[in-house]
Design a protein around this motif. Structure first.
Motif, PDB file in Angstrom:
ATOM      1  N   GLY A 218       3.872  23.086  52.851  1.00 45.56           N
ATOM      2  CA  GLY A 218       4.705  23.098  53.963  1.00 45.56           C
ATOM      3  C   GLY A 218       6.071  24.001  53.749  1.00 45.56           C
ATOM      4  O   GLY A 218       7.030  23.793  54.578  1.00 45.56           O
ATOM      5  N   TYR A 219       5.452  25.166  53.588  1.00 44.12           N
ATOM      6  CA  TYR A 219       6.181  25.827  53.519  1.00 44.12           C
ATOM      7  C   TYR A 219       6.317  26.936  54.709  1.00 44.12           C
ATOM      8  O   TYR A 219       5.666  28.020  55.274  1.00 44.12           O
ATOM      9  CB  TYR A 219       5.785  27.400  52.622  1.00 44.12           C
ATOM     10  CG  TYR A 219       5.966  26.843  51.068  1.00 44.12           C
ATOM     11  CD1 TYR A 219       5.961  25.572  50.408  1.00 44.12           C
ATOM     12  CD2 TYR A 219       5.427  28.077  49.858  1.00 44.12           C
ATOM     13  CE1 TYR A 219       5.660  25.763  49.444  1.00 44.12           C
ATOM     14  CE2 TYR A 219       5.164  27.829  49.083  1.00 44.12           C
ATOM     15  CZ  TYR A 219       5.530  26.291  48.773  1.00 44.12           C
ATOM     16  OH  TYR A 219       5.139  25.990  47.293  1.00 44.12           O
ATOM     17  N   GLU A 220       7.343  26.719  56.128  1.00 39.88           N
ATOM     18  CA  GLU A 220       7.521  27.072  56.987  1.00 39.88           C
ATOM     19  C   GLU A 220       7.698  28.380  56.963  1.00 39.88           C
ATOM     20  O   GLU A 220       7.525  29.423  57.623  1.00 39.88           O
ATOM     21  CB  GLU A 220       7.847  26.679  57.667  1.00 39.88           C
ATOM     22  CG  GLU A 220       7.260  25.247  58.007  1.00 39.88           C
ATOM     23  CD  GLU A 220       5.991  24.927  59.261  1.00 39.88           C
ATOM     24  OE1 GLU A 220       5.915  26.170  59.692  1.00 39.88           O
ATOM     25  OE2 GLU A 220       5.141  24.780  58.747  1.00 39.88           O
ATOM     26  N   VAL A 221       9.442  28.187  56.392  1.00 40.14           N
ATOM     27  CA  VAL A 221      10.397  30.057  56.405  1.00 40.14           C
ATOM     28  C   VAL A 221      10.489  30.204  54.598  1.00 40.14           C
ATOM     29  O   VAL A 221      10.349  29.125  53.841  1.00 40.14           O
ATOM     30  CB  VAL A 221      11.585  29.716  56.578  1.00 40.14           C
ATOM     31  CG1 VAL A 221      11.459  29.509  58.866  1.00 40.14           C
ATOM     32  CG2 VAL A 221      11.849  28.530  56.102  1.00 40.14           C
ATOM     33  N   PRO A 222      10.366  31.628  54.277  1.00 41.35           N
ATOM     34  CA  PRO A 222      11.087  31.194  52.739  1.00 41.35           C
ATOM     35  C   PRO A 222      12.120  30.812  52.012  1.00 41.35           C
ATOM     36  O   PRO A 222      13.298  31.400  53.370  1.00 41.35           O
ATOM     37  CB  PRO A 222      10.559  33.154  52.928  1.00 41.35           C
ATOM     38  CG  PRO A 222      10.876  33.671  54.003  1.00 41.35           C
ATOM     39  CD  PRO A 222      10.527  32.254  55.184  1.00 41.35           C
ATOM     40  N   ILE A 225      15.407  33.078  48.117  1.00 43.11           N
ATOM     41  CA  ILE A 225      14.733  33.706  46.628  1.00 43.11           C
ATOM     42  C   ILE A 225      14.143  34.665  47.309  1.00 43.11           C
ATOM     43  O   ILE A 225      13.177  35.820  45.918  1.00 43.11           O
ATOM     44  CB  ILE A 225      14.986  33.403  45.202  1.00 43.11           C
ATOM     45  CG1 ILE A 225      14.194  33.745  44.406  1.00 43.11           C
ATOM     46  CG2 ILE A 225      14.202  32.015  45.792  1.00 43.11           C
ATOM     47  CD1 ILE A 225      15.362  34.682  44.072  1.00 43.11           C
ATOM     48  N   GLN A 226      13.178  34.010  47.736  1.00 41.61           N
ATOM     49  CA  GLN A 226      11.445  34.602  48.109  1.00 41.61           C
ATOM     50  C   GLN A 226      11.777  35.040  49.194  1.00 41.61           C
ATOM     51  O   GLN A 226      11.342  36.561  49.251  1.00 41.61           O
ATOM     52  CB  GLN A 226      11.185  33.356  48.733  1.00 41.61           C
ATOM     53  CG  GLN A 226      10.637  32.031  48.027  1.00 41.61           C
ATOM     54  CD  GLN A 226       9.815  30.896  48.343  1.00 41.61           C
ATOM     55  OE1 GLN A 226      10.175  30.432  49.684  1.00 41.61           O
ATOM     56  NE2 GLN A 226       9.839  30.347  47.759  1.00 41.61           N
ATOM     57  N   MET A 227      12.693  35.408  50.312  1.00 45.01           N
ATOM     58  CA  MET A 227      13.275  36.707  51.113  1.00 45.01           C
ATOM     59  C   MET A 227      12.763  37.837  50.378  1.00 45.01           C
ATOM     60  O   MET A 227      12.530  39.006  50.935  1.00 45.01           O
ATOM     61  CB  MET A 227      13.991  35.887  52.050  1.00 45.01           C
ATOM     62  CG  MET A 227      14.332  34.743  52.681  1.00 45.01           C
ATOM     63  SD  MET A 227      15.595  35.352  54.285  1.00 45.01           S
ATOM     64  CE  MET A 227      15.524  33.284  54.831  1.00 45.01           C
ATOM     65  N   SER A 247      14.977  25.881  43.602  1.00 42.40           N
ATOM     66  CA  SER A 247      15.171  27.105  45.085  1.00 42.40           C
ATOM     67  C   SER A 247      13.851  27.973  46.120  1.00 42.40           C
ATOM     68  O   SER A 247      14.177  29.256  46.152  1.00 42.40           O
ATOM     69  CB  SER A 247      16.206  28.090  44.961  1.00 42.40           C
ATOM     70  OG  SER A 247      15.937  28.588  43.689  1.00 42.40           O
ATOM     71  N   GLY A 248      12.864  28.056  45.053  1.00 43.79           N
ATOM     72  CA  GLY A 248      11.592  28.125  45.202  1.00 43.79           C
ATOM     73  C   GLY A 248      11.180  29.406  44.331  1.00 43.79           C
ATOM     74  O   GLY A 248      10.342  30.596  45.186  1.00 43.79           O
ATOM     75  N   LYS A 249      11.802  29.501  43.437  1.00 43.78           N
ATOM     76  CA  LYS A 249      11.538  30.145  42.307  1.00 43.78           C
ATOM     77  C   LYS A 249       9.607  30.939  41.737  1.00 43.78           C
ATOM     78  O   LYS A 249       9.436  31.937  41.902  1.00 43.78           O
ATOM     79  CB  LYS A 249      12.126  31.180  40.855  1.00 43.78           C
ATOM     80  CG  LYS A 249      13.826  30.832  41.044  1.00 43.78           C
ATOM     81  CD  LYS A 249      14.057  31.180  39.958  1.00 43.78           C
ATOM     82  CE  LYS A 249      14.122  30.298  38.619  1.00 43.78           C
ATOM     83  NZ  LYS A 249      15.138  28.829  39.383  1.00 43.78           N
ATOM     84  N   THR A 250       9.644  29.744  42.490  1.00 41.48           N
ATOM     85  CA  THR A 250       7.505  30.032  41.598  1.00 41.48           C
ATOM     86  C   THR A 250       6.766  30.041  43.010  1.00 41.48           C
ATOM     87  O   THR A 250       6.241  31.352  42.278  1.00 41.48           O
ATOM     88  CB  THR A 250       7.527  28.255  41.355  1.00 41.48           C
ATOM     89  OG1 THR A 250       8.758  27.540  40.852  1.00 41.48           O
ATOM     90  CG2 THR A 250       5.786  28.422  41.249  1.00 41.48           C
ATOM     91  N   ALA A 251       7.621  30.354  43.743  1.00 41.53           N
ATOM     92  CA  ALA A 251       6.219  30.758  44.719  1.00 41.53           C
ATOM     93  C   ALA A 251       6.385  32.241  44.563  1.00 41.53           C
ATOM     94  O   ALA A 251       5.519  33.555  45.495  1.00 41.53           O
ATOM     95  CB  ALA A 251       6.263  29.765  46.149  1.00 41.53           C
TER      96      ALA A 251
END
Ligand code: AMP
Length: 501
Positions: A218-222, A225-227, A247-251
């Motif tokens: 389900g990760y459509e856009v970063p 923090i991922q960007m 906020s998505g730090k793991t990925a």
């Protein structure tokens, strides 16, 4: 075949290590294209291993039928010295306690690890169902991307040529557009020559399988923090990042680490340290999702509070560098039976490969043990003191005096097995009142090295008695000694006693 979570149905891990090693495909380490000059500060527990399914060559497909699978596995159990047979059906398995592994099929206690997929399963029934599900998913994937039909999983060599390059879309943006974007997304960066953020996962040029996994999760856009973090991580730079919870730090750190692990030929290629068990479990779950279908990628979860043997099993299964288990541990006990029993207990409780060494072992057996130790085959040797002398050549990392030896000479000899050749080592000694006559000698010997001594020993009346006696003896010896100062007194005393005679 199953990997048990409990010791009751333990199988030899050695065979698995061998089969894993045999299946490894070594990517070209020299082709590593990341920025080698700088260290990556974030690592994950991604390790490598071939994922070729084990199967008899006569089988037509990669996965056996449900019935065939049940037969094959059921016949394996008793030969492995199982005390309790592997559970055949899901309904005979209990439900998982909080924190325990969960069967990927039915959600009951995941007592076993499926050797083909490394997933947790509760029974032979669920293992077979799980393998069928995996097969189905693989076939669906082939249908949805027809150009890949019949192709092998992503080759490690394809991935080995991965280099992060800024996507033309990002390259063509003006500097003020980038600044504006960062401002709007709340991205603040410090550091030299920090690469521009990406805006889409496609800007990373990831292998197809990884892109697929991202979509599936389900990760459509970063996320912001991922960007920013992903391209910096892909360049192999150190990162210190801060962002809100969720906020998505793991990925953000896992994705660069997965790419890096794909390029590594040695395992483990990454290590993730977390402050809590729950976080470790959560990160491993996410890593598994993102790594699914990528070649030679495995995770090992090492946490307190869960049974140790399956964790050690997984660690050993995935490591190709045996040196990580060296140097061995040497445990000294005071009798043969003690050596045998303790060695067995160590192997059973910790899963470490252990053996005993004592006078009842034949010369051939002793030689084999010594060779096994030098080759890293044994991780623990439990030995009687006298036989310990035969282990002079072995450099060990830890000596445990399970029983305090009967003399200080012997103690010094045993403890001297560690820290040889300028290497660091640790010695742990268990003492009780059986060796009370040595208390003061031990304290005298050990205290100057800065080692920790238990307060019970230091405050023991035996120790104080021995110390007092020694001090009195010293005084007496000093009195009896002939010095320049007392020479005349001694002569006078001697003359006096002679004249009285
Ligand atoms: P984290 O902050 O890493 O704990 O992530 C929080 C949640 O967001 C997790 O459930 C992730 O699976 C999910 N997540 C992370 N990155 C993305 C993304 N780019 N798109 C959608 N969900 C994401």
């Amino acid at each position: 075949m199953f990997v048990p979570r409990s010791l009751k149905v333990k199988r030899s891990s050695n065979d698995d290590i061998k089969s894993c090693v045999a299946k490894k495909i070594k990517p070209e380490g020299e082709d590593l294209q990341l920025d080698q000059g700088r260290d990556v500060s974030v690592y994950t527990s991604v390790t490598e291993e071939a994922i070729t399914p084990d199967r008899p060559s006569s089988q037509s497909g990669p996965f056996p039928s449900l019935a065939g699978q049940l037969r094959e596995d059921a016949s394996v159990g008793p030969e492995q010295g199982a005390e309790e047979p592997v559970k055949s059906f899901s309904k005979t398995q209990r439900w998982a306690e909080p924190g325990e592994p969960v069967c990927v099929v039915c959600g009951r206690y995941g007592e076993y690890i499926c050797d083909k997929t490394d997933e947790d399963v509760c029974s032979l029934e669920c293992k077979a169902k799980h393998l069928l599900q995996v097969k189905e998913k693989e076939e669906n994937l082939k249908l949805s991307s027809p150009e890949k039909v019949g192709s092998e999983p992503e080759s490690p060599l394809d991935a080995a040529f991965y280099i992060y390059k800024e996507h033309p879309f990002i390259l063509n943006l003006q500097e003020d557009q980038i600044e504006n974007l960062k401002q709007q997304l709340g991205i603040s960066v410090q550091g030299q020559e920090v690469t521009r953020p990406i805006i889409d996962f496609e800007h990373c040029g990831f292998p197809e399988t990884l892109n697929h996994n991202l979509k599936k999760s389900g990760y459509e856009v970063p996320t912001p923090i991922q960007m920013q973090m992903i391209p910096v991580g892909l360049l192999g730079r150190d990162i210190l990042a801060s962002a809100d919870t969720g906020s998505g730090k793991t990925a953000a750190f896992l994705l660069p680490v997965i790419i890096r692990a794909l390029l590594e030929s040695r395992a483990p290629s990454a290590l993730v340290l977390t402050p809590t068990r729950e976080l470790a479990i959560q990160i491993e779950r996410q890593a598994k999702e993102l790594m699914s279908g990528l070649p030679r990628m495995r995770t090992v979860l090492l946490v307190g509070g869960l049974p140790l043997p399956p964790q050690l099993y997984r660690l050993r299964q995935h490591l190709n560098d045996k040196k990580l288990f060296k140097p061995p541990v040497l445990v000294f006990v005071d009798c043969r039976l003690g050596a045998d029993l303790l060695s067995e207990a160590v192997q059973k409780i910790t899963g470490l490969k252990s053996t005993s060494m004592h006078s009842e072992k034949s010369q051939v057996e002793r030689k084999n043990i010594l060779e096994g130790l030098l080759e890293g085959e044994y991780e623990v040797v439990v030995s009687t003191g006298v036989l310990g002398r035969g282990l002079d050549l072995i450099s060990v990392g830890l000596v445990v005096n399970f029983n305090m030896p009967s003399s200080m000479d012997e103690y010094v000899h045993q403890v001297g097995r560690v820290g040889r050749l300028c290497q660091n080592g640790t010695a742990i000694t268990f003492i009780n009142n059986n060796s009370k006559r040595l208390f003061w000698d031990i304290a005298k010997r050990v205290k100057p090295t800065g080692s920790l001594l238990p307060p019970q020993l230091l405050s023991s009346p035996y120790l104080h008695d021995q110390k007092k006696k020694e001090q009195q003896k010293d005084k007496q010896t000093q009195k009896d000694m002939v010095t320049g100062a007392n020479l005349m007194d001694i002569i006078r005393k001697h003359d006096k006693s002679n004249s009285q005679k």
